[in-house]
Design an enzyme around this catalytic site. Structure first.
Site, PDB file in Angstrom:
ATOM      1  N   SER A 153      -3.264  -2.207  10.194  1.00 34.97           N
ATOM      2  CA  SER A 153      -2.445  -1.053  10.537  1.00 34.97           C
ATOM      3  C   SER A 153      -2.469  -0.883  12.048  1.00 34.97           C
ATOM      4  O   SER A 153      -3.405  -1.334  12.725  1.00 34.97           O
ATOM      5  CB  SER A 153      -3.008   0.204   9.872  1.00 34.97           C
ATOM      6  OG  SER A 153      -2.453   1.379  10.422  1.00 34.97           O
ATOM      7  N   TYR A 166     -10.503   4.947   8.599  1.00 32.42           N
ATOM      8  CA  TYR A 166      -9.385   4.009   8.365  1.00 32.42           C
ATOM      9  C   TYR A 166      -9.152   3.113   9.573  1.00 32.42           C
ATOM     10  O   TYR A 166      -8.971   1.896   9.446  1.00 32.42           O
ATOM     11  CB  TYR A 166      -8.136   4.830   8.050  1.00 32.42           C
ATOM     12  CG  TYR A 166      -6.900   4.029   7.736  1.00 32.42           C
ATOM     13  CD1 TYR A 166      -6.777   3.331   6.535  1.00 32.42           C
ATOM     14  CD2 TYR A 166      -5.830   4.005   8.629  1.00 32.42           C
ATOM     15  CE1 TYR A 166      -5.617   2.615   6.245  1.00 32.42           C
ATOM     16  CE2 TYR A 166      -4.678   3.302   8.346  1.00 32.42           C
ATOM     17  CZ  TYR A 166      -4.573   2.606   7.148  1.00 32.42           C
ATOM     18  OH  TYR A 166      -3.430   1.903   6.863  1.00 32.42           O
ATOM     19  N   LYS A 170      -9.516  -0.926   9.588  1.00 29.80           N
ATOM     20  CA  LYS A 170      -8.377  -1.789   9.890  1.00 29.80           C
ATOM     21  C   LYS A 170      -8.608  -2.619  11.158  1.00 29.80           C
ATOM     22  O   LYS A 170      -8.087  -3.730  11.283  1.00 29.80           O
ATOM     23  CB  LYS A 170      -7.102  -0.952  10.015  1.00 29.80           C
ATOM     24  CG  LYS A 170      -6.607  -0.397   8.681  1.00 29.80           C
ATOM     25  CD  LYS A 170      -6.421  -1.494   7.639  1.00 29.80           C
ATOM     26  CE  LYS A 170      -5.674  -1.027   6.419  1.00 29.80           C
ATOM     27  NZ  LYS A 170      -5.540  -2.090   5.399  1.00 29.80           N
TER      28      LYS A 170
END
Length: 276
Positions: A153, A166, A170
């Site tokens: 991401s 997150y 990522k």
């Protein structure tokens, strides 16, 4: 004739959203697909859609974080279709909070699904791929170019407020990708990542009023983006809009075609021109 004829692909998190579109795209190009979703019904629906279009697919439902999942996932490809050519690590979700409010459970859950699960799947795949390569060499046959695409991401390339877990996961995916591209080059495997920007899925389309949730193994997690914030985000994208799941799947597909056989260790940004 499809670009992926006779290829065997495993795609985690492919019962819904981007993963579903990846599975459908691969099948339309001739691949046999092992479909996964946390819930059995969406996985079966994706398989049914592939079969209705004349393709081949099998479902392996369950959480990618389960200790036995990686072996079951890889074994399904080998036992059902006799090989393994493409691995797409796509499954995941978000559980956001600013760092002072983020619990250990939030941190661990997101690292487990986005980073540990891909690690386990790739670890389980290594002896299978090494064995297939050895068999081809012993038989004097060419070793085909196999593909790994790990989903990252733009939160992993530039960070994102409220997503320490997150973003860290990522970013870790990118390190895993670059390392595996160096370890697996000897098997003629390319290992790349796709980092998505703003893509319209059920996680972003839901109203951000607290009424929309997803159930992840007994946890009710809020999803959704404030419409004003979403509009502001879209205005910052040079193409002027968020991407679609079909467009996101196309970026993954690019790295699985024969035309990308000499591309490895790279991160493709799929963000409509937006960069951080």
């Amino acid at each position: 004739m499809g670009n992926l004829d006779n290829k065997v692909a495993v795609v985690s998190g492919s019962g819904r959203g981007i993963g579903r579109e990846i599975a459908l795209k691969f099948a339309a190009q001739g691949a046999k697909v092992v479909v996964n979703d946390l819930d059995a019904e969406p996985a079966k629906e994706t398989v049914a859609a592939i079969e209705a279009a004349g393709g081949q697919a099998v479902a392996v439902p369950g959480s990618v974080t389960d200790e036995d999942f990686a072996e079951r996932f890889v074994s399904a490809a080998v036992d059902t279709y006799g090989g393994l050519d493409i691995i797409v690590n796509n499954a995941g979700y978000t559980w956001d909070s600013v760092i002072q409010k983020m619990t250990d459970d939030q941190w661990d859950a997101i690292l487990d699904v986005h980073l540990k699960a891909p690690f386990r799947i790739l670890r389980a795949a290594q002896p299978v791929i090494a064995g297939l390569v050895k068999r081809a060499k012993d038989a004097g046959e060419p070793v085909p170019c196999r593909k790994v695409v790990n989903i990252s991401s733009m939160a992993g390339t530039g960070g994102n407020a409220g997503q320490a877990n997150y973003s860290a996961a990522k970013a870790g995916v990118l390190g895993l990708t670059r390392t595996l591209s160096k370890e697996w080059g000897r098997y003629n495997v390319t290992v790349n990542a796709v980092a998505f920007g703003l893509i319209r899925t059920r996680l972003t389309e839901a109203p951000a009023d607290g009424s929309s949730t997803i159930d992840v193994q007994g946890r009710e997690l809020k999803v959704g983006v404030n419409p004003d914030l979403l509009a502001t985000m879209e205005r910052s994208i040079p193409l002027g809009r968020a991407g679609t799941p079909t467009e996101a799947a196309g970026a993954v597909y690019l790295l699985c075609t024969p035309e990308s056989d000499y591309v490895s260790g790279q991160t493709l940004i799929c963000g409509g021109g937006f960069n951080v």
